[in-house]
Design a protein around this motif. Structure first.
Motif, PDB file in Angstrom:
ATOM      1  N   TYR A 178       0.814  -1.211   0.000  1.00  0.00           N
ATOM      2  CA  TYR A 178       0.000   0.000   0.000  1.00  0.00           C
ATOM      3  C   TYR A 178       0.844   1.256   0.000  1.00  0.00           C
ATOM      4  O   TYR A 178       0.567   2.194  -0.734  1.00  0.00           O
ATOM      5  CB  TYR A 178      -0.955   0.010   1.195  1.00  0.00           C
ATOM      6  CG  TYR A 178      -2.124  -0.924   1.006  1.00  0.00           C
ATOM      7  CD1 TYR A 178      -3.201  -0.554   0.221  1.00  0.00           C
ATOM      8  CD2 TYR A 178      -2.137  -2.172   1.592  1.00  0.00           C
ATOM      9  CE1 TYR A 178      -4.267  -1.411   0.023  1.00  0.00           C
ATOM     10  CE2 TYR A 178      -3.192  -3.042   1.398  1.00  0.00           C
ATOM     11  CZ  TYR A 178      -4.262  -2.652   0.618  1.00  0.00           C
ATOM     12  OH  TYR A 178      -5.306  -3.497   0.415  1.00  0.00           O
ATOM     13  N   ALA A 179       1.890   1.283   0.846  1.00  0.00           N
ATOM     14  CA  ALA A 179       2.679   2.515   0.949  1.00  0.00           C
ATOM     15  C   ALA A 179       3.928   2.477   0.080  1.00  0.00           C
ATOM     16  O   ALA A 179       4.640   3.467  -0.009  1.00  0.00           O
ATOM     17  CB  ALA A 179       3.061   2.780   2.398  1.00  0.00           C
ATOM     18  N   GLY A 180       4.218   1.322  -0.527  1.00  0.00           N
ATOM     19  CA  GLY A 180       5.298   1.267  -1.501  1.00  0.00           C
ATOM     20  C   GLY A 180       6.708   1.321  -0.945  1.00  0.00           C
ATOM     21  O   GLY A 180       7.636   1.631  -1.666  1.00  0.00           O
ATOM     22  N   ASN A 209     -10.420  -1.650   6.671  1.00  0.00           N
ATOM     23  CA  ASN A 209     -11.082  -0.358   6.784  1.00  0.00           C
ATOM     24  C   ASN A 209     -10.090   0.795   6.755  1.00  0.00           C
ATOM     25  O   ASN A 209     -10.364   1.844   6.190  1.00  0.00           O
ATOM     26  CB  ASN A 209     -11.917  -0.308   8.063  1.00  0.00           C
ATOM     27  CG  ASN A 209     -13.245  -0.988   7.860  1.00  0.00           C
ATOM     28  OD1 ASN A 209     -13.842  -0.848   6.799  1.00  0.00           O
ATOM     29  ND2 ASN A 209     -13.691  -1.753   8.835  1.00  0.00           N
ATOM     30  N   LEU A 210      -8.926   0.559   7.375  1.00  0.00           N
ATOM     31  CA  LEU A 210      -7.901   1.600   7.379  1.00  0.00           C
ATOM     32  C   LEU A 210      -7.456   1.916   5.959  1.00  0.00           C
ATOM     33  O   LEU A 210      -7.257   3.073   5.589  1.00  0.00           O
ATOM     34  CB  LEU A 210      -6.710   1.109   8.210  1.00  0.00           C
ATOM     35  CG  LEU A 210      -5.762   2.177   8.731  1.00  0.00           C
ATOM     36  CD1 LEU A 210      -6.509   3.092   9.670  1.00  0.00           C
ATOM     37  CD2 LEU A 210      -4.599   1.531   9.429  1.00  0.00           C
ATOM     38  N   MET A 211      -7.332   0.866   5.152  1.00  0.00           N
ATOM     39  CA  MET A 211      -6.846   1.079   3.797  1.00  0.00           C
ATOM     40  C   MET A 211      -7.906   1.717   2.908  1.00  0.00           C
ATOM     41  O   MET A 211      -7.608   2.219   1.844  1.00  0.00           O
ATOM     42  CB  MET A 211      -6.381  -0.249   3.186  1.00  0.00           C
ATOM     43  CG  MET A 211      -5.115  -0.800   3.820  1.00  0.00           C
ATOM     44  SD  MET A 211      -3.781   0.394   3.835  1.00  0.00           S
ATOM     45  CE  MET A 211      -3.513   0.592   5.577  1.00  0.00           C
ATOM     46  N   GLY A 237      -0.482  -5.309  -2.294  1.00  0.00           N
ATOM     47  CA  GLY A 237      -1.550  -4.335  -2.154  1.00  0.00           C
ATOM     48  C   GLY A 237      -2.919  -4.966  -2.069  1.00  0.00           C
ATOM     49  O   GLY A 237      -3.871  -4.484  -2.664  1.00  0.00           O
ATOM     50  N   SER A 238      -3.027  -6.066  -1.336  1.00  0.00           N
ATOM     51  CA  SER A 238      -4.318  -6.714  -1.189  1.00  0.00           C
ATOM     52  C   SER A 238      -4.367  -7.427   0.157  1.00  0.00           C
ATOM     53  O   SER A 238      -3.436  -8.139   0.517  1.00  0.00           O
ATOM     54  CB  SER A 238      -4.525  -7.709  -2.327  1.00  0.00           C
ATOM     55  OG  SER A 238      -5.428  -8.706  -1.936  1.00  0.00           O
ATOM     56  N   ILE A 239      -5.455  -7.184   0.898  1.00  0.00           N
ATOM     57  CA  ILE A 239      -5.591  -7.828   2.201  1.00  0.00           C
ATOM     58  C   ILE A 239      -5.786  -9.332   2.003  1.00  0.00           C
ATOM     59  O   ILE A 239      -5.137 -10.161   2.634  1.00  0.00           O
ATOM     60  CB  ILE A 239      -6.790  -7.241   2.968  1.00  0.00           C
ATOM     61  CG1 ILE A 239      -6.659  -5.728   3.100  1.00  0.00           C
ATOM     62  CG2 ILE A 239      -6.955  -7.912   4.313  1.00  0.00           C
ATOM     63  CD1 ILE A 239      -5.747  -5.244   4.151  1.00  0.00           C
ATOM     64  N   LEU A 240      -6.690  -9.652   1.078  1.00  0.00           N
ATOM     65  CA  LEU A 240      -6.961 -11.057   0.781  1.00  0.00           C
ATOM     66  C   LEU A 240      -5.675 -11.759   0.340  1.00  0.00           C
ATOM     67  O   LEU A 240      -5.410 -12.905   0.714  1.00  0.00           O
ATOM     68  CB  LEU A 240      -8.014 -11.143  -0.325  1.00  0.00           C
ATOM     69  CG  LEU A 240      -8.291 -12.540  -0.871  1.00  0.00           C
ATOM     70  CD1 LEU A 240      -9.062 -13.351   0.153  1.00  0.00           C
ATOM     71  CD2 LEU A 240      -9.050 -12.473  -2.178  1.00  0.00           C
ATOM     72  N   ILE A 245      -6.225   7.571   5.373  1.00  0.00           N
ATOM     73  CA  ILE A 245      -4.844   7.118   5.590  1.00  0.00           C
ATOM     74  C   ILE A 245      -4.417   6.178   4.469  1.00  0.00           C
ATOM     75  O   ILE A 245      -3.346   6.317   3.886  1.00  0.00           O
ATOM     76  CB  ILE A 245      -4.729   6.421   6.957  1.00  0.00           C
ATOM     77  CG1 ILE A 245      -4.975   7.425   8.075  1.00  0.00           C
ATOM     78  CG2 ILE A 245      -3.378   5.765   7.119  1.00  0.00           C
ATOM     79  CD1 ILE A 245      -5.065   6.795   9.432  1.00  0.00           C
ATOM     80  N   GLY A 246      -5.297   5.217   4.162  1.00  0.00           N
ATOM     81  CA  GLY A 246      -4.957   4.259   3.117  1.00  0.00           C
ATOM     82  C   GLY A 246      -4.764   4.937   1.772  1.00  0.00           C
ATOM     83  O   GLY A 246      -3.838   4.613   1.027  1.00  0.00           O
ATOM     84  N   ARG A 247      -5.616   5.905   1.484  1.00  0.00           N
ATOM     85  CA  ARG A 247      -5.477   6.602   0.201  1.00  0.00           C
ATOM     86  C   ARG A 247      -4.184   7.406   0.163  1.00  0.00           C
ATOM     87  O   ARG A 247      -3.524   7.477  -0.881  1.00  0.00           O
ATOM     88  CB  ARG A 247      -6.695   7.491  -0.033  1.00  0.00           C
ATOM     89  CG  ARG A 247      -7.933   6.708  -0.418  1.00  0.00           C
ATOM     90  CD  ARG A 247      -9.009   7.616  -0.961  1.00  0.00           C
ATOM     91  NE  ARG A 247      -9.487   8.572   0.043  1.00  0.00           N
ATOM     92  CZ  ARG A 247     -10.429   8.289   0.940  1.00  0.00           C
ATOM     93  NH1 ARG A 247     -10.982   7.093   0.955  1.00  0.00           N
ATOM     94  NH2 ARG A 247     -10.820   9.192   1.817  1.00  0.00           N
ATOM     95  N   ALA A 248      -3.803   7.978   1.312  1.00  0.00           N
ATOM     96  CA  ALA A 248      -2.529   8.704   1.359  1.00  0.00           C
ATOM     97  C   ALA A 248      -1.377   7.737   1.095  1.00  0.00           C
ATOM     98  O   ALA A 248      -0.439   8.042   0.343  1.00  0.00           O
ATOM     99  CB  ALA A 248      -2.358   9.379   2.724  1.00  0.00           C
TER     100      ALA A 248
END
Lengths: 358, 299
Positions: free
Chosen positions: A72-74, A198-200, A278-281, A204-207
């Motif tokens: 997510y944050a790279g 939910n956080l993502m 970049g995936s929870i699943l 925050i997740g979008r940032a």
């Protein structure tokens, strides 16, 4: 035919924004959770619960932590195992030194300690990126293991540096059998996965994702770089820390610092790559795959050795495992860089059109 | 006494640093030409050393084994380029980096599958003993082998420098390193150049593997040598051959001095991470390393 959303109307924002917008998905996830919470402990034997499912859940949680940071944050990190080690050893110390706290607050505090370490070693990410940063996180890996081995305080001055996790007791109820430990792990993992999901989906997740896609552009549109990057490190290492605590308390029981070597970091990175960056699943799928793969390989080699009557030594199998792991990583990166999660998504899209694909 | 001891530690550190530089050189060569940070370089070093030592132990002639190993390594380098890196062209660098981590595992498994996992000793005919005249006159112990290794590394760098600066292929290599597309536009065959780079990197891996093999024995731990080379790269910059050498010297010297003079305060064993901390502090000042190219980010 069964899997489509025709006729499901959304009349409120809450309905529109739920995690699983399609009813079939919701039913499936409730059935899965019900199965995992009720049926599995009933039918699972000691081996399956203690040696397969519990570690799977724990590694999935660690992979989830790394996925928050890398996917997510790279920010690529090779220090995952070190954060797990911090979580495990600090939780042990909190239980040991502040016994009135209880196990769950101790785990949270252990996770917070891991988060603090994560912030310290995430600082360089403000100046450097890419593989410079990946190499910098190696510093964390080596430093933490050295500190845990060198300073006796962490292992309560045990001569071998090995710690034995205390009994897990919550409100007087003792978690001693594999089934109970499995249920505890499952609860923690489900709660934390829901939180992560939910956080993502939040600001925050979008940032995080904006920073991942291009950090200069992200800072130009007003995303605070320092706060976002350090928060990514903190959240990620918190997850890894809790995973480490579960690893020590619910799975291994006795742990030594060497259990959290660079190899474990790589393993968790592999879970993320194979499962889906970049995936929870994807974290869960990757962890399941890496957990099951050696067993499948073992069965396959023993099958081959029976069929052709040749002796395949243990060393050969473990080397084959190396080769297959590495080969799979390369294969996935070339063919499907987004891993199993992407395959699952494609399947779902196909399923929605099936059996009339036009 | 105190001063000679300091000199001894410093010299030992510098010479060890040269050994790190040798491994770092392999990283730099690949990175310069193709922009790939090849994490598998350590596994290549291990593979080269193990192949060579196994051939020698099977009674092969030294030079024959050397040539065959070199051929195998070059073939391996080219195969890597074709199978792993080429399909990933235009992917983000971090994807390529992760692919080379996968490659590391493949190579580690493959080398042990082929040659077994027991450790081997390796002899090149230069004894790893202190030089007598130095220890007699000034009471400084410096290993003969270390000096030899430093000499080899120096010669290697000189040859590479001449190769890069003076030959036609070298110019083409530098052009590719500078700008892939511009190099293509003036008619430089990109594929051949990458093959050559893979070959040169394989050669450097072989040299590093032999020298490290003599020092530590040919065993799985040889792959960790790559981890020692990473801080060197951070300090020297990923794109610079002189940077790799100078970075190696800095890391080698500070590491040994720190182990001797600061280590006791922490209970020793700080060698495993000290180099990384030095590199990190350095990065705070110069994020691209000493001689690395300054990156300008544009939106």
């Amino acid at each position: 035919m069964l899997y489509r959303e025709a006729g499901q109307f959304k009349s409120s924002y809450a309905q529109d924004q739920q995690i699983f917008p399609i009813r079939q998905d919701r039913v499936a996830i409730w059935l899965l959770l019900g199965f995992a919470f009720v049926v599995v402990p009933l039918i699972g034997n000691q081996y399956w619960l203690g040696a397969m499912l519990t570690p799977f859940l724990i590694f999935a949680l660690a992979a989830l932590g790394l996925n928050i940071l890398t996917g997510y944050a790279g920010q690529l990190s090779l220090g995952t195992a070190a954060f797990m080690a911090v979580g495990a050893f600090m939780t042990y110390n909190f239980v040991l030194r502040l016994p009135w706290l209880g196990i769950i607050p101790s785990m949270i505090l252990g996770g917070l300690c891991a988060a603090a370490v994560g912030i310290v070693f995430g600082m360089p990410s403000l100046r450097i990126k890419g593989f410079y940063l990946a190499v910098a996180t190696l510093a964390c890996q080596f430093f933490v293991l050295w500190a845990l081995q060198r300073f006796g305080w962490f292992s309560n001055y045990s001569t071998s540096g090995v710690i034995t996790a205390q009994e897990i007791r919550i409100l007087g109820y003792v978690f001693d059998t594999p089934a109970k430990k499995y249920l505890l792990t499952l609860t923690v993992v489900v709660v934390m996965a829901l939180l992560a999901k939910n956080l993502m989906r939040s600001e925050i997740g979008r940032a995080f994702m904006a920073v991942r896609d291009m950090d200069v552009a992200a800072s130009v549109i007003g995303i605070p770089m320092m706060k976002t990057k350090l928060l990514a490190f903190a959240i990620s290492s918190f997850y890894c820390g809790v995973a480490g605590a579960l690893h020590a308390f619910c799975y291994l029981g006795t742990v030594e610092p060497e259990a959290y070597s660079l190899d474990l970091s790589f393993r968790i990175l592999f879970m993320v790559i194979i499962g889906g960056v970049g995936s929870i699943l994807g974290s869960f799928l990757g962890a399941a795959f890496i957990q099951l793969f050696p067993i499948v390989l073992n069965l396959a080699t023993s099958g081959v050795s029976h069929a052709f009557n040749v002796e395949i030594s243990h060393a050969v199998v473990s080397n084959l495992e190396f080769i297959f792991f590495g080969g799979l990583i390369i294969f996935f990166l070339i063919v499907e860089p987004l891993g199993f999660a992407r395959l699952w998504q494609i399947t779902k899209e196909k399923l929605r059109l099936w059996p009339f694909p036009h | 006494m105190e001063f000679t001891f300091f000199i001894e530690v410093l010299a030992g550190g510098l010479l060890a640093g040269v050994m790190y530089s040798l491994v770092a050189l392999g990283f730099v060569l690949i990175y310069k030409a193709s922009g790939v940070f090849n994490f598998a370089q350590g596994a290549m070093v291990f593979f080269a050393a193990l192949t060579f030592v196994s051939l020698v132990e099977r009674g092969w002639n030294f030079w024959l084994a050397l040539v065959v190993t070199l051929a195998v390594m070059v073939a391996l380098g080219i195969a890597t380029e074709r199978i792993v890196l080429r399909p990933l062209v235009n992917q983000p660098p971090i994807t390529l980096f992760m692919a080379t981590i996968g490659l590391t595992f493949v190579l580690e498994g493959l080398s042990q599958l082929l040659w077994g996992s027991q450790p081997h000793g390796l002899e090149l005919g230069i004894p790893d003993v202190p030089m007598e005249w130095l220890s007699q006159r000034w009471n400084i112990n410096i290993s003969q082998f270390d000096l030899f290794a430093a000499f080899v590394a120096g010669a290697l760098v000189a040859v590479l420098a001449v190769f890069f600066q003076k030959t036609r292929i070298g110019r083409a290599l530098r052009a590719v390193a500078d700008d892939h597309q511009a190099a293509l536009a003036v008619g430089i065959p990109l594929q051949h150049i990458w093959d050559i780079v893979a070959g040169v990197a394989a050669f450097v891996a072989l040299v590093a593997g032999l020298l490290w093999g003599v020092r530590n024995g040919v065993q799985f731990a040889l792959t960790f040598v790559a981890l020692k080379a990473l801080p060197v790269l951070l300090i020297g910059g990923f794109e610079s051959i002189p940077g790799a050498i100078l970075g190696g010297l800095i890391i080698g010297a500070t590491e040994k001095l720190a182990e001797v003079y600061i280590g006791p305060y922490f209970g020793g064993g700080i060698e495993s991470w000290f180099a990384y901390v030095v590199a990190l502090l350095f990065l705070l000042v110069r994020p691209e390393g000493m001689f690395g190219e300054k990156h300008i980010d544009r939106v």
